[in-house]
Design a protein around this motif. Structure first.
Motif: not given
Length: 274
Positions: A230, A233-234, A236, A266
Motif C-alpha cells: 500500500s 502504491h501511494t 508510486a 505485488s
C-alpha cells in the motif's frame, strides 16, 4: 568498462520478455554488463521407454540449438539500448542453471508468474533461486508494468540480516534513485541470546554511502506485506527493497508472512535477498 554484472533469466526468447525489459533498464542506469540466460527444458525420463527417451533427448537438443541461434536477436536488442552483454544457453533444470551462472554476477533479474503462481510458499523457481544464488534477485511480477525501475524506491527495513543484505546489494541502484522511503520497522529479537550487540544506524550508513532517504516509522499490527505494498502504491514506487524469508519457509506456509504476501500479490518489482 562495466563494473557491475546483471544476469536475467529469459523464460521465453520469442517476443517481449518483461524480465529482460526490467534488466535492460537497470543495466542502462548502472552501466552494467547484461547476461541473458535461456534454459532449454530437458524432459523427465521417469517411466519412459527407451524409444521415448531418445525422442525427448533429440527434442531437447533441437531446442537448445534453436535457443543458441537467438544470440543475434539478443545482441541487437542490447545494441539498441546501448548496453553491453552476452547470450547464454543452458539445458536442464532452471534453478541449477541460474545459480551456476550467478556465481560471476552481482544481481539476478527473474520474472515470476502470477496467474500460475509458482512460489507462493517458497518452493517455486524464483524463490528457490533467491535461496540458492547467493546474490540479490529482482523479482519481476508478471502483472508489473514498469515504466522505470529504481527511481522511486521503498525499503522495508526490519533490522534483519536479510534486509541488510538486500540494502547492501541495492546500493548501486539506491545511489541513483530520485526518491527513497524507508519503512523503519521494529528490530527483530536475537535468537542466540547475545547481549549489547552493535546496531546498524541505517541513516548514518546511507550518508556514508551517498544515499539520501526519508525514514518513516512502520508499526502495523498485522498485514505487513499488504501495508508495504500500500505504501509503495501511494508513493508510486517502482521498486521495493526487502529481505526475503526472515522466517523459515515452513513458518511462512503455516503463519503467512510479508515475503509470501508480496510474492503473491505485488505488482511492483521486488529487490530481495536471503
Amino acid at each position: 568498462m562495466a563494473n557491475f554484472d546483471i544476469l536475467v533469466h529469459v523464460r521465453r526468447y520469442e517476443g517481449e520478455s518483461l524480465a529482460a525489459t526490467v534488466a535492460l533498464t537497470l543495466a542502462q542506469r548502472l552501466q552494467a554488463h547484461l547476461l541473458g540466460l535461456y534454459v532449454a527444458a530437458l524432459g523427465s525420463v521417469a517411466y519412459s521407454t527407451l524409444e521415448t527417451v531418445v525422442f525427448q533427448v533429440q527434442e531437447a537438443d533441437d531446442l537448445y540449438e534453436t535457443a543458441l541461434a537467438q544470440r543475434d536477436v539478443w545482441e541487437k536488442r542490447l545494441a539498441a539500448n546501448g548496453v553491453a552483454g552476452e547470450w547464454l544457453v543452458a539445458q536442464g533444470e532452471p534453478v541449477e542453471a541460474i545459480c551456476h551462472a550467478a556465481r560471476w554476477c552481482d544481481l539476478i533479474v527473474a520474472e515470476r508468474p502470477q496467474l500460475t503462481a509458482d512460489a507462493p510458499i517458497g518452493w517455486g523457481t524464483v524463490s528457490r533461486t533467491v535461496f540458492g544464488a547467493g546474490i540479490p534477485v529482482v523479482v519481476v511480477p508478471e502483472t508489473a508494468k514498469p515504466t522505470s525501475v529504481g527511481e522511486r524506491v521503498i525499503i522495508a527495513w526490519n533490522h534483519s540480516r536479510e534486509a541488510a543484505r538486500a540494502i547492501s546489494g541495492a546500493l548501486p541502484v539506491l545511489r541513483l534513485a530520485k526518491q527513497i522511503l524507508v519503512l523503519d520497522g521494529a528490530e527483530q529479537q536475537s535468537l542466540v541470546g547475545a547481549r549489547h550487540l552493535p546496531q546498524l544506524d541505517l541513516a548514518v550508513y546511507f550518508a556514508r554511502h551517498g544515499v539520501a532517504a526519508e525514514f518513516r516509522p512502520f508499526t502495523p499490527t498485522s498485514e505487513y506485506g499488504a501495508n508495504i505494498l500500500s505504501n509503495a502504491h501511494t508513493m508510486a514506487a517502482d521498486l521495493i527493497v526487502m529481505g526475503a524469508w526472515g522466517h523459515s519457509r515452513i513458518a511462512e506456509l503455516v503463519l503467512g508472512g510479508s515475503t509470501r504476501y508480496l510474492f503473491q500479490h505485488s505488482d511492483v518489482p521486488l529487490f530481495v535477498a536471503h
